[in-house]
Design a protein around this motif. Structure first.
Motif, PDB file in Angstrom:
ATOM      1  N   MET A 212     -15.707   1.808   8.359  1.00  0.00           N
ATOM      2  CA  MET A 212     -14.268   1.993   8.549  1.00  0.00           C
ATOM      3  C   MET A 212     -13.605   1.813   7.196  1.00  0.00           C
ATOM      4  O   MET A 212     -13.565   0.710   6.638  1.00  0.00           O
ATOM      5  N   ALA A 213     -13.092   2.914   6.659  1.00  0.00           N
ATOM      6  CA  ALA A 213     -12.545   2.918   5.301  1.00  0.00           C
ATOM      7  C   ALA A 213     -11.030   2.824   5.327  1.00  0.00           C
ATOM      8  O   ALA A 213     -10.363   3.465   6.144  1.00  0.00           O
ATOM      9  N   PHE A 214     -10.507   2.022   4.408  1.00  0.00           N
ATOM     10  CA  PHE A 214      -9.065   1.911   4.238  1.00  0.00           C
ATOM     11  C   PHE A 214      -8.722   2.466   2.867  1.00  0.00           C
ATOM     12  O   PHE A 214      -9.253   1.992   1.860  1.00  0.00           O
ATOM     13  N   PRO A 215      -7.835   3.478   2.790  1.00  0.00           N
ATOM     14  CA  PRO A 215      -7.627   4.188   1.522  1.00  0.00           C
ATOM     15  C   PRO A 215      -6.679   3.474   0.552  1.00  0.00           C
ATOM     16  O   PRO A 215      -5.869   4.084  -0.129  1.00  0.00           O
ATOM     17  N   ALA A 216      -6.801   2.161   0.494  1.00  0.00           N
ATOM     18  CA  ALA A 216      -6.040   1.340  -0.451  1.00  0.00           C
ATOM     19  C   ALA A 216      -6.836   0.054  -0.635  1.00  0.00           C
ATOM     20  O   ALA A 216      -7.988  -0.039  -0.192  1.00  0.00           O
TER      21      ALA A 216
END
Length: 509
Positions: A19-23
């Motif tokens: 699960m990637a968070f773009p910040a």
């Protein structure tokens, strides 16, 4: 140091899911939606769920060909930069057309995707449109079967709310009934809101301001049961004294006053609570509310008036009287707050110089009635957003907006009031991203490759065929809009009806 507020009792996990968070990680830890979906995924049997952010991606050591899928949560229009950064770190091609079976399935959700997924349709294998808390469980039940990509996508296509680019013709936004309260599942010292237990009190907003996509895409307004909110507050207090209530219109909760009374009684009986509410509805500010916030350690708060002239406020459906604004400020000052930020907007369609000057008149009035009270005016510029009555509107020229900003900054300073402004240049680019379509694909990649600064946008604009006038000057009511394939409530015709109603008011005023 992280505190998990849940237990994941899973058997053998053979499917690796990122699960990637773009910040950065601190923002990820403070994003309630992202963290709750992580908890949900982490509880799915057979799935090994890991979090990554732009500043932690290098810590992930599992080979990418052993990862089944990567999800991205997109809350802001400029999040595509973080998406590309993480994909690049893994040496994953940005476009789906360039990824074969050895690469993970890449998908996304979040407010940006729900509002208008078309600028990103060539980067994601599929997207979740709407509320994701139950959908993610259904998605993972299919993903963990580890079937070939096309077979997986065929199964996913049968789920409500799943948009598969170039295949899906219509998709209905998922709107969940609120049952179990969503709260911060992992407390961390590294979170932007350090060790803060955030509770979602309600979702959506009944006000339906004509510019507000957050209001329209989250209709209807929903709230959690009072008893469940109280139980969740008690859960949080077992781990931390920092409690924050979240919702676009939390004061519209039918039991809001009782929730605040409960918290006040807890504090007055000796429970140490640092209480946070991000913003207050101007017409709901009361002595009891402010006193409770002050008892909870809050020194300042925010109200939104959007426009200083009643004419424009009515046009954007912000039905707020000047007396209510003045009363909210006075009540805040008299009951212990040290200051108030007043959130406003310039560049609203049909705005005149008289409307701008109304800010100065109102500011002088507020200042004279509230000596020693810290007032800050915070201005954004109007960005037309999909799924709102103003989705067709023209955006004002950047130079004109900057002229207004400089004028307001200078004149407010004379009054002794601080002012803050969003960047008109960046709001211009946000307009293109918000109302864009598939033609932005190579434009976005070039922006990222050139560093993402303002100059990169200008350069990419020259090198790619993009109909900028269409995105900036707006659409005709008869146009097919890029996001029309999303079945949203209210439907397009109702937005047109609302726009006509507001325009008739303005013409007759």
């Amino acid at each position: 140091m992280e505190k998990l507020l849940y237990t994941s009792n899973k058997t053998q996990c053979d499917y690796n899911f990122l699960m990637a968070f773009p910040a950065c990680e601190s923002f990820a830890l403070s994003s309630l939606g992202y963290m709750w979906l992580f908890k949900t995924a982490d509880e799915v049997d057979g799935v090994n769920t890991k979090r990554i952010a732009t500043d932690t991606v290098n810590n992930y050591k599992t080979r990418i060909d052993e990862v089944g899928a990567i999800s991205f949560s997109m809350s802001f229009d400029f999040d595509f930069m973080g998406v590309f950064e993480i994909l690049e770190k893994f040496n994953i091609p940005f476009k789906t057309s360039e990824r074969n079976e050895i690469y993970p399935l890449i998908f996304a959700g979040g407010p940006v995707i729900t509002t208008n997924p078309e600028p990103y349709k060539n980067f994601f294998d599929f997207m979740i449109i709407g509320d994701g808390e139950n959908c993610i469980k259904k998605v993972l039940s299919i993903l963990k079967q580890n079937l070939p990509k096309q077979e997986t996508l065929s199964k996913l296509a049968k789920l409500d709310g799943i948009y598969i680019p170039h295949i899906t013709e219509k998709v209905k936004k998922i709107t969940e009934t609120l049952n179990d309260v969503i709260y911060t599942p992992i407390l961390s010292e590294d979170s932007y809101f350090k060790d803060t237990f955030i509770i979602e009190v309600s979702r959506g907003c009944m006000n339906r301001c004509a510019f507000c996509t957050a209001s329209y895409i989250n209709l209807p307004f929903r709230n959690y049961e009072y008893s469940k909110i109280i139980d969740t507050i008690e859960l949080g207090l077992k781990y931390t004294n920092k409690i924050a209530l979240l919702g676009a219109q939390i004061s519209a909760h039918p039991e809001f006053n009782n929730i605040m009374k409960y918290l006040r009684n807890k504090i007055e009986s000796g429970t140490e609570i640092e209480l946070g509410i991000s913003s207050l509805r101007t017409d709901s500010v009361s002595p009891e509310l402010i006193q409770t916030l002050v008892l909870g350690g809050q020194k300042t708060s925010t109200i939104a008036i959007e426009a200083a002239s009643e004419r424009l406020r009515k046009f954007i459906n912000k039905n707020l009287k000047e007396e209510q604004i003045l009363k909210a400020v006075k009540t805040s000052r008299e009951n212990g707050l040290k200051g108030l930020k007043i959130y406003s907007m310039i560049g609203i369609p049909e705005e005149t110089q008289d409307d701008i000057d109304e800010f100065l008149r109102l500011a002088k009035l507020i200042k004279s009635e509230n000596k020693g009270f810290e007032i800050t005016f915070s201005f954004s510029t109007f960005v037309p957003k999909p799924h709102t009555p103003l989705q067709w509107a023209k955006r004002e020229n950047t130079k004109s907006l900057e002229k207004k900003q400089k004028y307001l900054e200078k004149e407010l300073a004379k009054i002794g009031i601080e002012s803050k402004f969003s960047s008109a240049k960046w709001d211009y680019w946000q307009t293109i991203l918000s109302r864009g379509d598939e033609s932005l694909t190579d434009f976005l990649i070039e922006i990222y490759n050139n560093g993402g600064k303002n100059g990169a946008y200008k350069s990419a604009l020259k090198n790619n065929k993009i109909d900028v006038p269409k995105f900036i000057n707006g659409y005709e009511l008869t146009d097919n809009l890029p996001w029309d394939f999303i079945e949203m409530c209210p439907e397009k015709q109702l937005l047109i009806n609302e726009l006509n109603r507001l325009q008739k008011y303005l013409a007759g005023n």
